[in-house]
Design an enzyme around this catalytic site. Structure first.
Site, PDB file in Angstrom:
ATOM      1  N   CYS A   2      -7.756  11.187  27.314  1.00 37.41           N
ATOM      2  CA  CYS A   2      -8.174  12.468  27.888  1.00 37.41           C
ATOM      3  C   CYS A   2      -9.624  12.707  27.479  1.00 37.41           C
ATOM      4  CB  CYS A   2      -7.338  13.608  27.331  1.00 37.41           C
ATOM      5  SG  CYS A   2      -5.583  13.352  27.514  1.00 37.41           S
ATOM      6  N   TRP A  75      -5.175  13.086  30.856  1.00 40.20           N
ATOM      7  CA  TRP A  75      -4.490  11.896  31.358  1.00 40.20           C
ATOM      8  C   TRP A  75      -3.120  11.967  30.696  1.00 40.20           C
ATOM      9  CZ3 TRP A  75      -4.631   8.034  34.762  1.00 40.20           C
ATOM     10  CH2 TRP A  75      -3.831   6.918  34.535  1.00 40.20           C
ATOM     11  N   ASN A 101      -6.609  14.573  22.494  1.00 41.24           N
ATOM     12  CA  ASN A 101      -6.559  13.286  23.191  1.00 41.24           C
ATOM     13  C   ASN A 101      -5.823  12.332  22.271  1.00 41.24           C
ATOM     14  OD1 ASN A 101      -7.145  10.796  24.409  1.00 41.24           O
ATOM     15  ND2 ASN A 101      -9.158  10.684  23.444  1.00 41.24           N
ATOM     16  N   GLY A 102      -4.775  11.660  22.778  1.00 39.37           N
ATOM     17  CA  GLY A 102      -4.042  10.717  21.943  1.00 39.37           C
ATOM     18  C   GLY A 102      -2.557  11.013  21.952  1.00 39.37           C
ATOM     19  N   LYS A 487      -8.221 -13.170  39.959  1.00 40.41           N
ATOM     20  CA  LYS A 487      -9.412 -12.469  39.466  1.00 40.41           C
ATOM     21  C   LYS A 487     -10.687 -13.120  40.000  1.00 40.41           C
ATOM     22  CE  LYS A 487      -8.040  -9.017  37.118  1.00 40.41           C
ATOM     23  NZ  LYS A 487      -7.019  -8.880  38.142  1.00 40.41           N
ATOM     24  N   GLU A 490     -11.008 -12.234  43.762  1.00 43.64           N
ATOM     25  CA  GLU A 490     -11.332 -10.852  44.118  1.00 43.64           C
ATOM     26  C   GLU A 490     -12.700 -10.401  43.606  1.00 43.64           C
ATOM     27  OE1 GLU A 490      -8.416  -8.785  40.749  1.00 43.64           O
ATOM     28  OE2 GLU A 490      -8.856  -7.677  42.560  1.00 43.64           O
ATOM     29  N   HIS A 506       2.307 -32.623  44.089  1.00 45.91           N
ATOM     30  CA  HIS A 506       3.014 -32.431  45.346  1.00 45.91           C
ATOM     31  C   HIS A 506       2.078 -31.997  46.465  1.00 45.91           C
ATOM     32  CE1 HIS A 506       6.779 -33.126  43.270  1.00 45.91           C
ATOM     33  NE2 HIS A 506       6.312 -32.349  42.304  1.00 45.91           N
ATOM     34  N   LYS A 605      -8.431   0.587  44.837  1.00 45.28           N
ATOM     35  CA  LYS A 605      -7.713   0.636  43.560  1.00 45.28           C
ATOM     36  C   LYS A 605      -6.222   0.845  43.764  1.00 45.28           C
ATOM     37  CE  LYS A 605      -7.342   0.547  39.161  1.00 45.28           C
ATOM     38  NZ  LYS A 605      -7.290  -0.822  38.635  1.00 45.28           N
TER      39      LYS A 605
HETATM   40  C1  F6R Z   1      -5.780  -7.078  41.110  1.00 46.71           C
HETATM   41  C2  F6R Z   1      -5.133  -5.794  41.345  1.00 46.71           C
HETATM   42  C3  F6R Z   1      -4.052  -5.719  42.349  1.00 46.71           C
HETATM   43  C4  F6R Z   1      -2.952  -4.740  41.894  1.00 46.71           C
HETATM   44  C5  F6R Z   1      -1.950  -4.519  43.029  1.00 46.71           C
HETATM   45  C6  F6R Z   1      -0.776  -3.676  42.605  1.00 46.71           C
HETATM   46  O1  F6R Z   1      -6.768  -7.002  40.132  1.00 46.71           O
HETATM   47  O2  F6R Z   1      -5.487  -4.816  40.754  1.00 46.71           O
HETATM   48  O3  F6R Z   1      -3.520  -6.965  42.639  1.00 46.71           O
HETATM   49  O4  F6R Z   1      -2.317  -5.271  40.789  1.00 46.71           O
HETATM   50  O5  F6R Z   1      -2.603  -3.914  44.120  1.00 46.71           O
HETATM   51  O6  F6R Z   1      -1.198  -2.437  42.174  1.00 46.71           O
HETATM   52  P1  F6R Z   1      -0.268  -1.511  41.305  1.00 46.71           P
HETATM   53  O7  F6R Z   1      -0.036  -2.172  40.011  1.00 46.71           O
HETATM   54  O8  F6R Z   1      -1.035  -0.234  41.180  1.00 46.71           O
HETATM   55  O9  F6R Z   1       1.012  -1.332  42.077  1.00 46.71           O
END
Ligand code: F6R
Length: 610
Positions: A2, A75, A101-102, A487, A490, A506, A605
């Site tokens: 937070c 949060w 926070n915590g 990673k 992306e 294979h 995100k």
């Molecule tokens: C990769 C990434 C995505 C998420 C996926 C699921 O770095 O962030 O592959 O893992 O979109 O998202 P959540 O976990 O929010 O359901």
């Protein structure tokens, strides 16, 4: 995680606190609140939702007279993100207000004691317990500082707190223990905050607080004391030269890097209250009243799916629960046969991924019990599941998931140990070794990360121009190979494939040639010899290799390649070291190619569409 800001000075406190909260919103954004002095009392205004909701509430109010105040952006960890759970929390008798926070790990014990004394509570938070603990200590002949210190010395866990007392206008108290908090020193005004950006427009002079320190501050004075015996502590004022943008990222270049480096703290938060270090066992309170399932089906997307794959062997070997792992977008369009003794575990950082939500609803409709592993409190998945476990990673801002995955792995490890204990399927020796290795992990990782980053940087410079690459591993390293490839794709936009090493022959091995590197995850485990054979097959075809391995394996014969030596972690926990190495490699590769690390192209995100 937070955000806290407190102010004592000569300016109108509430607008200044709101401005500070804006700059701290990245730390949490599900509810917020302020406390300020008005008419000889403490006035508290709170709102659920984004900070704008709080600003709207305050807009018609007379808020310009107070010159002392504090605020919080939340949060959520204990209790849903509602107005009544938002901070500041006021004590039962009304004399104190506190932001926090915590996590206070022993809050339930403290709450029970206060309930016995007749205190009643308005919220589900550990913070309201803490402010009442301080009030409980207040008494004749004792200063607010002493009462504050007494209560904090009984609190276990991590916290950063700020407090105002009705009977001591113009004064702010604050303290920290394993959570960030610093002082901003101005002229005729002083600040306390979780992070520098909160007050950077007003002062660049900062005092960094240490664990176990308490602050008393007014407009014209600030003092730091040791929590233990209230002895004054002398502190240095440091001048901050960062600009606002850099400061918001805590000095890191990108949120992703910051979040990678936050993993030791996030892992410790995830374990807090779930590992009993005296009995050397996992005791996950959320699972206490639930029978372990006879079978478990894990459903998730992307990185969260990799967490499920990684944990499957632990759930089978330790908990003795047959386990399968599926991609949510596939599961939802099958007609899965679900049985009543089976539970479905959905894993999602955001708790809002459309395919995972659909999978959850199908599982429920099919009669299965649904468990959820989420990071975001009060998210759709958390609300709809029968039982939810939070990873406690704190907000993840960077699009690419990092600390969310390591905390998912941690929470799943704790689940496997917990169920293994309840079912009697994990032996005592394994349990002991696992618990002591888990407890040591955050500190080990903390000291490992800087070295990992410099190694990752030099490897990334060498390999980031490859047209494609493999990530290969066996056993629990296989899902991490999938994650390493994801990673790199992306973030660096390099085509990468994650494979189980044994699958190479294979078909995929046809791609091996001198400019196609393979990244082998080869920790010192029971499968090392098998992975090494696959590595030699690649070397024999002139494929360059990067081998992520442990000291015992140093000095391997490699025709073209590099060994990246990591300290050995106990058995199945090797992944907690391998994962940050992969994250840093992709981060450094993307940075060296000039890509937008925090917001990679075409990605979001939270994937709320299918
Ligand atoms: C990769 C990434 C995505 C998420 C996926 C699921 O770095 O962030 O592959 O893992 O979109 O998202 P959540 O976990 O929010 O359901």
């Amino acid at each position: 995680m937070c955000g806290i800001i407190a102010y004592a000075g000569h300016r109108p406190a509430v607008p200044l606190v709101l401005e500070g909260l804006r700059r701290l919103e990245y730390r949490g954004y599900d509810s917020s609140g302020v406390c300020f002095e008005q008419g000889g009392d403490l006035c508290v205004i709170r709102a659920s939702g984004k900070l704008q909701e709080l600003e709207d509430k305050l807009s018609g109010m007379q808020i310009f007279l107070a010159t002392t105040g504090m605020g919080h952006t939340r949060w959520a960890t204990h209790g849903a993100p509602t107005e009544s759970n938002a901070h500041p929390h006021r004590s039962f008798r009304g004399g104190l207000c506190l932001v926090h926070n915590g996590i206070i790990e022993n809050y339930q014990e403290c709450k029970n004691e206060l309930l016995r004394k007749g205190v009643s509570f308005q919220s589900e938070t550990d913070t309201e317990v803490l402010v009442n603990c301080v009030e409980d200590e207040c008494g004749p002949g004792l200063s607010n500082l002493e009462a504050f210190a007494r209560a904090l010395s009984k609190a276990q866990g991590a916290y950063a707190v700020a407090m105002m007392a009705r009977d001591e206008p113009g004064t702010i108290y604050a303290a920290r223990q394993s959570a960030p908090l610093l002082l901003g020193i101005g002229t005729g005004e002083n600040f306390v905050a979780s992070d520098i950006p909160a007050f950077l427009s007003y002062t660049r002079d900062v005092v960094f607080l240490e664990d176990g320190e308490i602050v008393r501050m007014t407009a014209s004075s600030w003092e730091v004391f040791s929590l233990e015996d209230l002895r004054p502590v002398s502190k240095n004022i440091q001048r901050i030269e960062w600009d606002m943008q850099a400061a918001q990222k805590g000095g890191y270049k990108h949120f992703m890097l910051k979040e990678i480096f936050e993993q030791p703290r996030a892992l410790a938060d995830c374990m807090a209250g779930r590992l009993d270090s005296r009995r050397m066992e996992a005791n996950v309170p959320e699972l206490m009243d639930a029978e372990p399932p006879e079978r478990l089906r894990i459903v998730a997307c992307g990185t969260s799916y990799h967490a499920g794959l990684w944990a499957m062997p632990l759930l089978e070997e330790w908990a003795g629960i047959p386990c399968t792992v599926e991609i949510a977008s596939e599961f939802r369009y099958r007609k899965p046969l679900l049985s009543r003794d089976e539970a479905v575990l959905v894993i999602s950082q955001s708790g809002e991924t459309a395919d995972t939500i659909a999978a959850l609803r199908i599982a429920r409709a099919g009669g299965a019990r649904v468990l959820a592993l989420c990071n975001v409190l009060g998210s759709s998945i958390a609300r709809e599941a029968d039982l939810v476990l939070y990873t406690q990673a704190g907000p993840e801002i960077s699009v690419a998931s990092t600390k969310a995955l390591s905390t998912q792995m941690m929470a799943l490890t704790l689940m496997a140990l917990h169920w293994g204990r309840v079912r009697g399927s994990v032996n005592e020796d394994t349990r002991h070794k696992a618990v002591s290795a888990l407890l040591a992990l955050p500190d080990q990782l903390q000291s490992l990360l800087p070295g990992l980053q410099s190694e990752a940087r030099s490897l990334a410079q060498r390999y980031a121009h490859a047209k494609g690459m493999f990530f290969l591993g066996r056993g629990q390293s296989y899902p991490l190979a999938l994650e390493g490839a994801l990673k790199v794709k992306e973030l660096a936009y390099i085509h990468a494939e994650g494979y189980a090493s044994g699958e190479m022959k294979h078909g995929p091995i046809a791609l091996i040639e001198p400019d196609f590197p393979s990244f082998f995850l080869a920790p010192h485990d029971a499968l090392f010899a098998k992975t090494k054979s696959n590595l030699e097959e690649v070397c024999a075809r002139s494929g360059p290799v990067i081998v992520l391995t442990n000291p015992q394996r140093q000095g391997m014969e490699l025709r073209d390649g590099t060994q990246w030596i990591l300290p050995e972690a106990w058995g199945p926990l090797a992944g907690f070291f391998l994962l940050p190495a992969l994250q840093l490699f992709s981060y450094e590769a993307a940075s060296s190619l000039g890509k937008d690390v925090d917001q990679p192209r075409n990605l979001a995100k939270s994937v709320t569409v299918e």
